[in-house]
Write a protein that holds these residues in place. Structure first.
Motif, PDB file in Angstrom:
ATOM      1  N   VAL A  92      -0.610  -2.016  -5.893  1.00 55.18           N
ATOM      2  CA  VAL A  92      -0.293  -1.830  -4.092  1.00 55.18           C
ATOM      3  C   VAL A  92      -0.763  -0.804  -3.543  1.00 55.18           C
ATOM      4  CG1 VAL A  92       1.997  -3.414  -4.390  1.00 55.18           C
ATOM      5  CG2 VAL A  92       2.163  -1.056  -4.741  1.00 55.18           C
ATOM      6  N   TYR A  93      -0.809  -0.842  -2.299  1.00 55.13           N
ATOM      7  CA  TYR A  93      -1.268   0.332  -1.355  1.00 55.13           C
ATOM      8  C   TYR A  93      -0.641   0.260  -0.293  1.00 55.13           C
ATOM      9  CZ  TYR A  93      -5.134  -1.787   0.793  1.00 55.13           C
ATOM     10  OH  TYR A  93      -6.003  -2.497   1.763  1.00 55.13           O
ATOM     11  N   ALA A  94      -0.436   1.282   0.689  1.00 58.10           N
ATOM     12  CA  ALA A  94       0.235   1.424   1.720  1.00 58.10           C
ATOM     13  C   ALA A  94       0.360   2.516   2.690  1.00 58.10           C
ATOM     14  CB  ALA A  94       2.028   1.214   1.690  1.00 58.10           C
ATOM     15  N   ARG A  95       0.290   2.339   3.869  1.00 56.61           N
ATOM     16  CA  ARG A  95       0.865   3.578   4.663  1.00 56.61           C
ATOM     17  C   ARG A  95       2.162   3.428   5.037  1.00 56.61           C
ATOM     18  NH1 ARG A  95       3.508   5.057   9.701  1.00 56.61           N
ATOM     19  NH2 ARG A  95       2.735   6.873  10.470  1.00 56.61           N
ATOM     20  N   LEU A  96       3.002   4.154   4.408  1.00 53.00           N
ATOM     21  CA  LEU A  96       4.442   4.162   4.632  1.00 53.00           C
ATOM     22  C   LEU A  96       4.950   4.461   5.886  1.00 53.00           C
ATOM     23  CD1 LEU A  96       5.818   5.517   1.144  1.00 53.00           C
ATOM     24  CD2 LEU A  96       5.217   3.242   1.612  1.00 53.00           C
ATOM     25  N   LEU A 115       4.183  -3.000   1.774  1.00 51.55           N
ATOM     26  CA  LEU A 115       3.053  -3.113   0.631  1.00 51.55           C
ATOM     27  C   LEU A 115       2.223  -3.926   0.760  1.00 51.55           C
ATOM     28  CD1 LEU A 115       5.540  -1.824  -2.251  1.00 51.55           C
ATOM     29  CD2 LEU A 115       4.022  -0.262  -0.975  1.00 51.55           C
ATOM     30  N   THR A 116       1.163  -3.681   0.538  1.00 52.14           N
ATOM     31  CA  THR A 116      -0.067  -4.757   0.300  1.00 52.14           C
ATOM     32  C   THR A 116      -0.509  -4.724  -0.904  1.00 52.14           C
ATOM     33  OG1 THR A 116      -0.506  -4.398   2.738  1.00 52.14           O
ATOM     34  CG2 THR A 116      -2.402  -5.379   1.205  1.00 52.14           C
ATOM     35  N   ALA A 117      -0.989  -5.754  -1.634  1.00 53.97           N
ATOM     36  CA  ALA A 117      -1.617  -5.810  -2.946  1.00 53.97           C
ATOM     37  C   ALA A 117      -2.821  -5.426  -2.836  1.00 53.97           C
ATOM     38  CB  ALA A 117      -1.540  -7.146  -3.511  1.00 53.97           C
TER      39      ALA A 117
END
Length: 364
Positions: A92-96, A115-117
């Motif tokens: 996953v990745y993200a800007r929290l 979260l985005t895959a």
């Protein structure tokens, strides 16, 4: 399972050389919609060092020691009872969002909806470097599109001016303008040393006119009444009003956003600041309105659905990320060095990334 982890914090408002590495308790899932993520990489953004320095404490006050970072890539280790969209082992990745801030640490907990895959063809370093800058640029374009009867099609064939075209958000804006929104002409400003890097890093044909701001004044180099859309990363958008066409739009990352945006994104913003923001916006909009131009200060918000769109743009080759350097979390002095480079805003091109963990070393 390890009960402690390594974390980077600032002990008080200070400079990067005074940041501290500490051992602290590994976070735990406390809500049914949360997930535990093993952090693989995180990237440094200007807001990280500005906040740690106390530059925005009038809006957001921090408890100490305070964690650092919004951009992250990693692997889901465990999920809350209500989470069905993710499972252990998902990259996953993200800007929290601010409520879960703190990516320069070995583990973090956040809402699954943040979260985005991560696509398998996207490296963990790219995934850590992409979210904040690409979301910032995308949301600017989308907010303009919402104002226009023709929506995103308004940009097709238009002339777009991007100030600081090889900054993180500036590079994303150049690529989005040409590759996604179909701008007819993209103009950007860079320093002398970066002029030859523009086509190399952004792609041939993405930028049609490069202005070396060290050799010529961009406010004079751009033809009067020729620009439809200005993407401002420097904070002086009104000095370009004479270059704008009537009906044009300005998005600025460095001026005060509308009061309603501040109220939504920073719930604890002091009332006096909101009043001041309202007054500043009225003056700014009045001045731009005399030229028939719209202007808006922008403030990023977390949006996992928009990040899914960016994933596809990345896979389609329409947007990429420029990485200047990758430091290892184990090299503490090097980590402080990359934060210092971001604070000083010189000596590099692209994003600074810190590699924190390995996807092959998931806790049992």
């Amino acid at each position: 399972m390890a009960s402690t982890m390594k974390q980077l914090v600032y002990p008080t408002y200070t400079t990067p050389d005074k940041y501290e590495f500490r051992q602290t308790s590994k976070p735990e899932i406390k809500k049914p919609d949360e997930v535990l993520v093993k952090v693989i990489a995180a990237s440094v953004n200007p807001i990280d060092v500005k906040r740690a320095h106390g530059d925005v404490k009038i809006l957001m006050k921090d408890p100490f020691p305070s964690p650092i970072g919004y951009d992250v890539s990693g692997v889901v280790e465990s999920v809350g009872s209500d989470v069905t969209t993710l499972q252990p082992g998902t990259a996953v990745y993200a800007r929290l969002p601010d409520t879960y801030r703190g990516t320069f640490q070995e583990y973090l907990v956040c809402a699954a909806s943040d979260l985005t895959a991560k696509p398998s063809k996207m490296s963990y370093e790219d995934a850590a470097a992409l979210p904040l800058v690409s979301l910032t640029a995308l949301q600017c374009f989308e907010n303009v599109a919402k104002k226009k009867p023709e929506g995103a099609a308004w940009f097709k064939g238009k002339t777009v001016l991007v100030l600081s075209g090889l900054s993180g958000a500036g590079a994303a804006a150049c690529q989005l303008a040409k590759n996604v929104y179909g701008a007819g002409k993209v103009i950007c400003t860079v320093s002398t040393a970066k002029v030859p890097l523009v086509p190399k890093l952004l792609g041939e044909g993405v930028v049609d006119q490069i202005i070396d701001y060290r050799k010529e004044d961009p406010t004079k180099a751009v033809e009067a009444q020729s620009v439809d859309y200005l993407f401002d990363t420097l904070g002086s958008p009104l000095t370009f009003l004479h270059t704008m066409k009537k009906g044009g739009e300005i998005s600025s990352l460095m001026v005060v956003p509308p009061t309603e945006v501040l109220r939504e994104e920073i719930p604890g913003a002091p009332r006096l600041i909101l009043y001041a923001a309202s007054a500043i916006n009225k003056v700014m909009c009045f001045r731009a309105g005399r030229y028939g131009v719209g202007v808006r200060g922008e403030l990023l918000h977390t949006d996992a659905k928009q990040l899914e769109r960016i994933s596809q743009m990345y896979l389609d080759g329409k947007i990429s990320v420029i990485i200047a350097e990758v430091a290892q979390f184990s090299d503490e002095e090097k980590v402080k060095e990359v934060f210092t480079k971001v604070k000083e805003a010189k000596g590099y091109t692209g994003k600074m990334v810190v590699r924190i963990g390995s996807p092959s070393m998931l806790a049992a």
